[in-house]
Write an enzyme that holds these catalytic residues in place. Structure first.
Site, PDB file in Angstrom:
ATOM      1  N   ARG A  51       0.879  -1.187   0.010  1.00 53.38           N
ATOM      2  CA  ARG A  51       0.010   0.039  -0.031  1.00 53.38           C
ATOM      3  C   ARG A  51       0.695   1.279  -0.131  1.00 53.38           C
ATOM      4  O   ARG A  51       0.499   2.334  -0.587  1.00 53.38           O
ATOM      5  CB  ARG A  51      -0.794  -0.087   1.341  1.00 53.38           C
ATOM      6  CG  ARG A  51      -1.895   1.012   1.120  1.00 53.38           C
ATOM      7  CD  ARG A  51      -2.908   0.850   2.538  1.00 53.38           C
ATOM      8  NE  ARG A  51      -3.970   2.021   2.260  1.00 53.38           N
ATOM      9  CZ  ARG A  51      -4.100   3.034   3.447  1.00 53.38           C
ATOM     10  NH1 ARG A  51      -3.048   3.147   4.027  1.00 53.38           N
ATOM     11  NH2 ARG A  51      -5.017   3.774   3.189  1.00 53.38           N
ATOM     12  N   ILE A  77      -6.973   8.186  -0.361  1.00 55.44           N
ATOM     13  CA  ILE A  77      -6.723   6.831  -0.633  1.00 55.44           C
ATOM     14  C   ILE A  77      -7.839   6.257   0.684  1.00 55.44           C
ATOM     15  O   ILE A  77      -7.738   6.559   1.599  1.00 55.44           O
ATOM     16  CB  ILE A  77      -5.462   5.976  -0.527  1.00 55.44           C
ATOM     17  CG1 ILE A  77      -5.454   4.369  -0.494  1.00 55.44           C
ATOM     18  CG2 ILE A  77      -4.640   6.693   0.624  1.00 55.44           C
ATOM     19  CD1 ILE A  77      -3.852   4.111  -0.663  1.00 55.44           C
ATOM     20  N   SER A  78      -8.572   5.262   0.221  1.00 46.81           N
ATOM     21  CA  SER A  78      -9.768   4.887   1.201  1.00 46.81           C
ATOM     22  C   SER A  78      -8.944   3.842   2.442  1.00 46.81           C
ATOM     23  O   SER A  78      -7.747   3.583   2.095  1.00 46.81           O
ATOM     24  CB  SER A  78     -10.750   3.759   0.760  1.00 46.81           C
ATOM     25  OG  SER A  78     -11.617   4.438  -0.162  1.00 46.81           O
ATOM     26  N   GLN A  79      -9.337   4.068   3.538  1.00 47.14           N
ATOM     27  CA  GLN A  79      -8.794   3.201   4.790  1.00 47.14           C
ATOM     28  C   GLN A  79      -8.951   1.863   4.436  1.00 47.14           C
ATOM     29  O   GLN A  79      -9.808   1.297   3.802  1.00 47.14           O
ATOM     30  CB  GLN A  79      -9.827   3.696   5.712  1.00 47.14           C
ATOM     31  CG  GLN A  79      -9.320   2.952   7.181  1.00 47.14           C
ATOM     32  CD  GLN A  79     -10.560   3.524   8.289  1.00 47.14           C
ATOM     33  OE1 GLN A  79     -11.176   4.463   8.172  1.00 47.14           O
ATOM     34  NE2 GLN A  79     -10.527   2.676   9.256  1.00 47.14           N
TER      35      GLN A  79
END
Ligand code: SAH
Length: 229
Positions: A51, A77-79
């Site tokens: 990530r 950026i999503s969790q």
């Protein structure tokens, strides 16, 4: 696929995946398990995909905390928990055709590719779209990426086995329901305020729609009107 020992260069930044970072991902997996995400292919994808490659290097040390992050163009950026939760709801099967709204950093898209889906992803910010076009193939992923408006979907490429919306939608866009195949699943956070209700829409074999709602999540808004260049 493993990324260990493989270096990736994008925008003059060289990324590599160290043992330390792999260890941090393992810790993240434990946190996601503790929060109720089951063992299985989705967690395996999160365990393998670096990530930190999707973030600006200044945030690299925080890449494996379970939080959302600013990326370019004022987006996030999503969790990881959100990515895991939405992807679980999709019940991805290999070779399925999946439409994603909001390519963003490309991380969710990479997770879907890793699960063997044929991914079509739409982004309305040119800068983010362009970066994903250059970056994702370097990781060995080959989604079909489009610059355009998620409210319209991709009519000429549908129907899709699943659709995932990764921005907060003020309402469920009718075009997305139309482009969902029979027996298809649409996962979409719905709500106009700061929080959205995670919603799963199922289309049965006769084209009938049912809706289930889950917890609240925080997304950047799904924007209407002009596509920025
Ligand atoms: N899936 C992404 C999440 C990015 S945040 C990731 O894993 O990083 C949501 C993204 O949706 C943003 O990049 C934003 O630009 C995009 N977005 C917002 N409204 C949109 C619309 N109408 N059509 C397409 N993309 C949109």
């Amino acid at each position: 696929m493993a990324f260990e020992g493989q270096e990736i260069k994008i925008n003059n930044i060289t990324y590599s995946d160290s043992f330390r970072q792999q260890g941090m991902r393992q810790k993240l997996i434990q946190e996601l398990l503790n929060r109720g995400i089951p063992q299985g292919p989705v967690l395996e994808a999160i365990r393998v995909i670096p990530r930190h490659y999707f973030l600006d290097p200044v945030f690299e040390h925080q890449a494996y905390e379970d939080i959302a992050f600013r990326i370019a163009a004022d987006q996030t950026i999503s969790q990881p928990y959100t990515v895991a939760f939405q992807t679980q709801l999709l019940e991805v099967k290999k070779l399925q055709k999946i439409l994603e709204i909001g390519t963003g950093s490309g991380y969710q898209c990479a997770v879907l590719c890793h699960l063997g889906a044929q991914v079509f992803s739409l982004e309305r910010q040119k800068e983010l779209h362009d970066k994903a076009v250059r970056f994702l193939p370097l990781l060995g992923y080959r989604p079909k990426l489009f610059f355009g408006d998620g409210f319209k979907g991709l009519p000429s490429y549908g129907p899709f086995d699943s659709i995932i919306v990764t921005c907060g939608a003020p309402y469920v866009p009718p075009a997305l329901i139309e482009q969902l195949a029979n027996n298809g699943r649409l996962v979409i956070p719905v709500g106009e305020g700061k929080e959205q209700v995670m919603t799963l829409i199922l289309k049965d074999q006769n084209g009938q729609i049912t809706q289930t709602t889950f917890d609240r999540f925080k997304f950047v808004p799904m924007l209407q009107k002009r596509v920025s260049t």
